[in-house]
Design an enzyme around this catalytic site. Sequence first.
Site, PDB file in Angstrom:
ATOM      1  N   TRP A  57      -3.142  -0.603  -3.420  1.00  0.00           N
ATOM      2  CA  TRP A  57      -2.161  -0.069  -2.612  1.00  0.00           C
ATOM      3  C   TRP A  57      -1.264  -0.913  -3.634  1.00  0.00           C
ATOM      4  O   TRP A  57      -1.238  -1.865  -3.945  1.00  0.00           O
ATOM      5  CB  TRP A  57      -2.361  -0.200  -1.427  1.00  0.00           C
ATOM      6  CG  TRP A  57      -0.938   0.808  -0.644  1.00  0.00           C
ATOM      7  CD1 TRP A  57      -0.238   0.222  -0.077  1.00  0.00           C
ATOM      8  CD2 TRP A  57      -1.152   1.804  -0.915  1.00  0.00           C
ATOM      9  NE1 TRP A  57       0.986   1.655  -0.026  1.00  0.00           N
ATOM     10  CE2 TRP A  57       0.313   2.956  -0.074  1.00  0.00           C
ATOM     11  CE3 TRP A  57      -1.684   2.845  -0.661  1.00  0.00           C
ATOM     12  CZ2 TRP A  57       0.223   3.426   0.400  1.00  0.00           C
ATOM     13  CZ3 TRP A  57      -1.311   4.705  -0.617  1.00  0.00           C
ATOM     14  CH2 TRP A  57      -0.032   5.017  -0.183  1.00  0.00           C
ATOM     15  N   GLN A 232       8.769   0.559   1.449  1.00  0.00           N
ATOM     16  CA  GLN A 232       8.654  -0.915   0.870  1.00  0.00           C
ATOM     17  C   GLN A 232       6.804  -0.652   0.379  1.00  0.00           C
ATOM     18  O   GLN A 232       6.121  -0.170   1.239  1.00  0.00           O
ATOM     19  CB  GLN A 232       8.379  -1.996   1.859  1.00  0.00           C
ATOM     20  CG  GLN A 232       8.188  -3.259   1.879  1.00  0.00           C
ATOM     21  CD  GLN A 232       6.887  -3.691   1.519  1.00  0.00           C
ATOM     22  OE1 GLN A 232       6.439  -3.865   2.137  1.00  0.00           O
ATOM     23  NE2 GLN A 232       6.818  -5.206   0.842  1.00  0.00           N
ATOM     24  N   SER A 234       4.388  -2.040   1.151  1.00  0.00           N
ATOM     25  CA  SER A 234       3.191  -2.137   1.748  1.00  0.00           C
ATOM     26  C   SER A 234       2.972  -0.703   2.187  1.00  0.00           C
ATOM     27  O   SER A 234       1.896  -0.716   2.874  1.00  0.00           O
ATOM     28  CB  SER A 234       3.065  -3.377   2.389  1.00  0.00           C
ATOM     29  OG  SER A 234       3.506  -3.141   2.584  1.00  0.00           O
ATOM     30  N   LYS A 235       4.050  -0.262   2.710  1.00  0.00           N
ATOM     31  CA  LYS A 235       4.225   0.924   3.896  1.00  0.00           C
ATOM     32  C   LYS A 235       2.727   2.379   3.685  1.00  0.00           C
ATOM     33  O   LYS A 235       3.375   2.259   2.258  1.00  0.00           O
ATOM     34  CB  LYS A 235       5.034   1.516   4.405  1.00  0.00           C
ATOM     35  CG  LYS A 235       6.501  -0.325   4.751  1.00  0.00           C
ATOM     36  CD  LYS A 235       5.674  -0.756   5.932  1.00  0.00           C
ATOM     37  CE  LYS A 235       6.295  -2.201   5.887  1.00  0.00           C
ATOM     38  NZ  LYS A 235       7.275  -2.227   6.982  1.00  0.00           N
ATOM     39  N   THR A 236       2.305   3.067   3.942  1.00  0.00           N
ATOM     40  CA  THR A 236       1.838   4.230   3.642  1.00  0.00           C
ATOM     41  C   THR A 236       2.682   4.859   2.403  1.00  0.00           C
ATOM     42  O   THR A 236       1.837   5.881   2.344  1.00  0.00           O
ATOM     43  CB  THR A 236       1.521   5.067   5.026  1.00  0.00           C
ATOM     44  OG1 THR A 236       2.082   5.835   5.688  1.00  0.00           O
ATOM     45  CG2 THR A 236       0.752   3.587   5.669  1.00  0.00           C
TER      46      THR A 236
END
Length: 450
Positions: A57, A232, A234-236
Amino acid sequence: MDKNDLTRRQFIAASAGSLAAVTSGTIPAYANLTKKAGKLAILGGKPVRKNKSWPRWPYWDENVIDSIVKTTKSRIWCRIQSRSGTVPTLEKKFAELIGAKYCVATGSGTQALHTCVEALGIGPGDEIITSPYTDPGTIASILSARALPVLADLDRESYQLDPDDVERRITENTKAIMPVDIGGQACNMDRIMEIAKKHNLKVIEDSCQAHLAEYKGKRLGTIGDLGCFSFQSSKTIACGEGGAILGNDEELMDKCYTVHNHGTSRRGRTEVIGPKYRMNEFEAAVLLGQLPGVHERFARRNANAAHLTYRLKNFPGITPQKLYEGTTNGSFYLFPMTYHKEYFNDADRSKFLKALRAEGISLSPYIAQGLHKEPWVEHILSSKVYQKMFSRKRLREYREQNRCPNCDKVCQEMAMIWASGPLLGTKEDMDDVADAILKVYENRDKLSSI
Ligand SMILES: *Cc1c(COP(=O)(O)O)cnc(C)c1O
């Protein structure tokens, strides 16, 4: 429904039986959930998981690349150059995706939240109640408006705001509640909305972790007056840095646009105080390229979260995040769990995590300590602006009441998977997590020696 309570109660009922089972030499019921127990990897045994990778990710594919190239070649790099550029298109699509009438895209989730605070006319002398267990951006949005973030304590099992404590902390200065959907799963929105209504407060949902998650048939971020999201890395749903505000009130959303556009309205007049928080066209290009697979990835994270929860169901040593009644699904940005050290021979969480890491499973705490314990508190209490805007009495009380004991406990006992990528793995990946946890449990008497 308090499902964890139920689990704990069932365990207590079952434990009398299993205690008899232990003394008679058979294994307690939950122990047979793992087939891989053996010597701990940290003590030289074979790790549960070896030479396997997790889905990476943030996500990208050819769609994302094409979208960036197209934007580059179009020379439309800024939203005000075209009404049909990537940012206005994203705003329309994201509003539709989540189920709100209007959207204003911003450069980050923090910017989205700050824009909402300003658009609601909240500023110096005003207070907003929020959670200490969140990203620093949550309180930064309040501090940037020179308002006072008042931190309420948590429900220890869901890591979400405790509505009763929110209500206790309301003062004559309180203008809004900023509930956070921590982990990407719903906080107790019914109670928060009820309290807001009763005390005539605005609600700005910090749904920065909760894209597409649902609560009582509504998507998070569409329940309060305004809802904010982060894109951002890291978000899904991610584009590096980015954010969005959703709302159904046209006039209020117009104000959000004006505030985020250095105070300049869609009509081109510079009307109010505002920073420049516009999303750029490349960020929206990444997001548009990523949207086609969003539902599929969301469903996969939910299926994997359900499987992992099922695997840990009758095991009392680790309890997954408590979900409130009405939570039909979550975003699973995080998969948080409570580590009950009393079931692990009283071993510190750090030893448990170390043993798990050797098994090939990385869990981690979220934040080391709640935001109520960070130095910004003393910074603002000794700052001229805050001393001018709030009475000495209020600031003294603020310092005295700035305690969140449940949050302190959560910081000590929570262990989680950073889930955006890992929860896109296979069912077998989830089995590895559960097997490793249960293996460490079965070797709990060795934890003191590592
Ligand atoms: C990520 C996040 C923010 C801030 O978003 P940014 O895009 O990083 O500014 C705020 N609140 C929560 C709960 C978050 O997870």
